[in-house]
Design a protein around this motif. Structure first.
Motif, PDB file in Angstrom:
ATOM      1  N   ASP A  30      -4.042 -16.896 -15.244  1.00 28.07           N
ATOM      2  CA  ASP A  30      -3.211 -17.178 -14.045  1.00 28.07           C
ATOM      3  C   ASP A  30      -2.309 -18.698 -14.236  1.00 28.07           C
ATOM      4  OD1 ASP A  30      -1.851 -17.738 -11.568  1.00 28.07           O
ATOM      5  OD2 ASP A  30      -3.603 -16.784 -10.431  1.00 28.07           O
ATOM      6  N   PRO A  31      -1.073 -18.583 -14.322  1.00 27.30           N
ATOM      7  CA  PRO A  31      -0.292 -19.668 -14.557  1.00 27.30           C
ATOM      8  C   PRO A  31      -0.494 -20.832 -13.334  1.00 27.30           C
ATOM      9  CG  PRO A  31       1.043 -17.892 -15.062  1.00 27.30           C
ATOM     10  CD  PRO A  31      -0.150 -17.456 -14.505  1.00 27.30           C
ATOM     11  N   ARG A  32      -0.746 -20.046 -12.404  1.00 28.90           N
ATOM     12  CA  ARG A  32      -0.591 -21.017 -11.070  1.00 28.90           C
ATOM     13  C   ARG A  32      -1.991 -21.761 -10.972  1.00 28.90           C
ATOM     14  NH1 ARG A  32       0.519 -15.659  -7.421  1.00 28.90           N
ATOM     15  NH2 ARG A  32      -1.428 -15.251  -8.523  1.00 28.90           N
ATOM     16  N   THR A  33      -3.089 -21.177 -11.454  1.00 33.35           N
ATOM     17  CA  THR A  33      -4.440 -21.969 -11.143  1.00 33.35           C
ATOM     18  C   THR A  33      -4.869 -22.808 -12.610  1.00 33.35           C
ATOM     19  OG1 THR A  33      -5.734 -19.997 -11.907  1.00 33.35           O
ATOM     20  CG2 THR A  33      -5.269 -20.319  -9.468  1.00 33.35           C
ATOM     21  N   GLY A  34      -4.573 -21.763 -13.913  1.00 33.88           N
ATOM     22  CA  GLY A  34      -4.927 -22.449 -14.997  1.00 33.88           C
ATOM     23  C   GLY A  34      -6.090 -21.701 -15.681  1.00 33.88           C
ATOM     24  N   TYR A  35      -6.565 -20.868 -14.913  1.00 36.83           N
ATOM     25  CA  TYR A  35      -7.791 -20.039 -15.436  1.00 36.83           C
ATOM     26  C   TYR A  35      -7.794 -18.691 -15.731  1.00 36.83           C
ATOM     27  CZ  TYR A  35     -10.238 -24.229 -13.964  1.00 36.83           C
ATOM     28  OH  TYR A  35     -10.769 -25.624 -14.157  1.00 36.83           O
ATOM     29  N   PRO A  36      -8.598 -17.977 -16.424  1.00 34.47           N
ATOM     30  CA  PRO A  36      -8.624 -16.573 -16.433  1.00 34.47           C
ATOM     31  C   PRO A  36      -8.680 -15.906 -15.057  1.00 34.47           C
ATOM     32  CG  PRO A  36     -10.026 -17.463 -18.283  1.00 34.47           C
ATOM     33  CD  PRO A  36      -9.556 -18.800 -17.338  1.00 34.47           C
ATOM     34  N   VAL A  37      -8.196 -14.776 -15.037  1.00 33.32           N
ATOM     35  CA  VAL A  37      -8.200 -14.033 -13.468  1.00 33.32           C
ATOM     36  C   VAL A  37      -9.673 -13.497 -13.479  1.00 33.32           C
ATOM     37  CG1 VAL A  37      -5.801 -13.708 -13.455  1.00 33.32           C
ATOM     38  CG2 VAL A  37      -7.224 -12.000 -14.550  1.00 33.32           C
ATOM     39  N   GLN A  38     -10.008 -13.235 -12.331  1.00 37.99           N
ATOM     40  CA  GLN A  38     -11.487 -12.678 -11.911  1.00 37.99           C
ATOM     41  C   GLN A  38     -11.351 -11.891 -10.941  1.00 37.99           C
ATOM     42  OE1 GLN A  38     -14.354 -13.367 -13.583  1.00 37.99           O
ATOM     43  NE2 GLN A  38     -13.337 -14.872 -14.889  1.00 37.99           N
ATOM     44  N   HIS A  39     -10.470 -10.977 -10.919  1.00 38.04           N
ATOM     45  CA  HIS A  39     -10.051  -9.746 -10.032  1.00 38.04           C
ATOM     46  C   HIS A  39     -10.719  -8.804 -10.345  1.00 38.04           C
ATOM     47  CE1 HIS A  39      -6.826 -12.603  -8.510  1.00 38.04           C
ATOM     48  NE2 HIS A  39      -6.137 -12.301  -9.478  1.00 38.04           N
ATOM     49  N   ASN A  40     -10.909  -7.832  -9.206  1.00 41.87           N
ATOM     50  CA  ASN A  40     -11.439  -6.589  -9.374  1.00 41.87           C
ATOM     51  C   ASN A  40     -10.504  -5.525  -9.844  1.00 41.87           C
ATOM     52  OD1 ASN A  40      -9.553  -6.299  -7.089  1.00 41.87           O
ATOM     53  ND2 ASN A  40     -10.974  -4.605  -5.878  1.00 41.87           N
ATOM     54  N   ILE A  41      -9.190  -5.754  -9.966  1.00 42.32           N
ATOM     55  CA  ILE A  41      -8.341  -4.925 -10.927  1.00 42.32           C
ATOM     56  C   ILE A  41      -8.638  -4.865 -12.347  1.00 42.32           C
ATOM     57  CG2 ILE A  41      -6.598  -6.711 -10.920  1.00 42.32           C
ATOM     58  CD1 ILE A  41      -4.491  -4.524 -10.641  1.00 42.32           C
ATOM     59  N   LEU A  42      -8.734  -3.798 -12.912  1.00 36.73           N
ATOM     60  CA  LEU A  42      -9.077  -3.425 -14.182  1.00 36.73           C
ATOM     61  C   LEU A  42      -7.979  -3.324 -15.044  1.00 36.73           C
ATOM     62  CD1 LEU A  42     -12.361  -1.223 -13.813  1.00 36.73           C
ATOM     63  CD2 LEU A  42     -12.051  -3.808 -13.973  1.00 36.73           C
ATOM     64  N   SER A  43      -6.855  -2.406 -14.596  1.00 39.17           N
ATOM     65  CA  SER A  43      -5.739  -2.061 -15.384  1.00 39.17           C
ATOM     66  C   SER A  43      -4.538  -1.859 -14.624  1.00 39.17           C
ATOM     67  CB  SER A  43      -5.859  -1.214 -16.392  1.00 39.17           C
ATOM     68  OG  SER A  43      -5.800   0.051 -15.751  1.00 39.17           O
ATOM     69  N   ALA A  44      -3.339  -2.378 -14.919  1.00 39.83           N
ATOM     70  CA  ALA A  44      -2.090  -2.055 -14.223  1.00 39.83           C
ATOM     71  C   ALA A  44      -1.147  -1.548 -14.922  1.00 39.83           C
ATOM     72  CB  ALA A  44      -1.697  -3.352 -13.445  1.00 39.83           C
ATOM     73  N   THR A  45      -0.730  -0.212 -14.597  1.00 41.60           N
ATOM     74  CA  THR A  45       0.292   0.504 -15.354  1.00 41.60           C
ATOM     75  C   THR A  45       1.509   0.465 -14.392  1.00 41.60           C
ATOM     76  OG1 THR A  45      -1.287   1.940 -16.526  1.00 41.60           O
ATOM     77  CG2 THR A  45       1.091   2.884 -16.309  1.00 41.60           C
TER      78      THR A  45
END
Length: 331
Positions: free
Chosen positions: A272-287
């Motif tokens: 996440d460019p806004r936080t600087g950290y790898p995302v930790q969301h429940n979304i697994l993939s986005a098409t």
């Protein structure tokens, strides 16, 4: 009188039918070219009398020479090294669309994220380790508003800024090959580079399906979306669903292939460019399905950064794109 007229017309009708059959039988064959590019495989199926593999690979080489940060002589590498260099038309096209999508997504998509991606071990430079102090320091040089394009040169507010177009360049490469096929007059094709796809016209199979948004049945291209299970070796090919599409671009972003575990915690490649950290969301993939593949590619990455709720709101507010989200919940 009618019988005489019919007898006079029958030979011409027969000639017309025979001629149509001959024309249909003489349709150009479908060809498939395969190879390796951008660190992944490509597969291109197209209807043509001519073998275009050499021209296709020449076009892909142009994209690599412009946008690959792994290519030591590419335009983007020279920009990252602060060399005085004029960017080419490929770079200009990608840069302008990147800025546009960065604005639309409020920074969820940002090609200046390179220093963070490198620090977390997913970029074109070897990571020397990362902690909260390093992240805070690197965030000072992140931000699409800190770069501009003037007279075909990239202007940086901070010379330490580096660009990484990996989240859009592969989609642009797909579009570049599609444009080549269009210039050749080819109406039916599929361009697939590492799962990023453009499809046009009809596929070689005989099965017909109704394509959403179209009024008639046609031989749509069937494109599978992988089931998002941890698969860093890319050996799992189990499909979650299959989309029937044509005349669009499609791209999928997910955190189930490019990741690592450290200290019992999973770190995925979407930063996440806004936080600087790898995302930790429940979304697994986005098409994402869009008018072109580079747009689909960028939006898919942005949606992985946003998370499910924000991504759904964005997709619903933009009727020119469609999205398919695979996520995990309590079940």
């Amino acid at each position: 009188m009618n019988k005489k007229k019919l007898a006079w017309q029958l030979p011409f009708l027969a000639i017309l039918i025979i001629g149509t059959i001959i024309i249909l039988k003489k349709q150009a064959p479908f060809r498939t070219d395969e190879g390796f590019v951008f660190g992944t495989v490509y597969k291109i199926t197209y209807q043509s009398e001519d073998n275009l593999k050499e021209e296709i690979e020449t076009e892909l080489k142009k994209v690599d020479n412009s946008l690959s940060p792994f290519n030591p002589n590419s335009v983007i590498t020279r920009v990252n090294h602060n060399e005085k260099t004029e960017v080419d038309s490929f770079f200009v096209h990608v840069f302008h669309l990147s800025k546009k999508i960065s604005d639309e997504t409020h920074g969820a998509f940002d090609i200046t994220v390179a220093p963070l991606v490198n620090a977390w071990g997913f970029g074109f430079k070897k990571s020397t380790g990362v902690d909260s102090v390093i992240v805070d320091s690197l965030r000072q040089m992140i931000g699409y508003q800190k770069i501009d394009l003037q007279n075909n040169r990239i202007m940086k507010k901070d010379p330490r800024i580096m660009l990484d177009c990996s989240a859009i360049a592969k989609g642009f490469g797909v579009d570049a090959v599609a444009r080549l096929l269009e210039r050749k007059g080819i109406k039916n094709y599929m361009v697939d580079i590492g799962g990023e796809v453009v499809v046009k016209g009809k596929n070689p199979s005989k099965g017909e399906v109704v394509v959403r948004g179209k009024n008639s049945k046609m031989n749509a291209w069937r494109i599978g979306i992988n089931k998002p299970v941890d698969d860093s070796l890319s050996v799992n090919q189990e499909l979650q669903t299959v989309l029937a599409i044509s005349d669009v671009g499609m791209a999928t972003s997910g955190n189930y292939r490019n990741f690592y575990y450290k200290g019992g915690k999973k770190y995925a490649h979407t930063i996440d460019p806004r936080t600087g950290y790898p995302v930790q969301h429940n979304i697994l993939s986005a098409t994402v399905v869009a008018k072109d593949c580079m747009s689909a590619d960028a939006y898919a990455t942005a949606f992985m950064v946003m998370g499910l709720e924000e991504a759904e709101r964005f997709a619903n507010a933009h009727p020119d794109i469609d999205a398919c989200f695979i996520y995990t919940d309590g079940n």
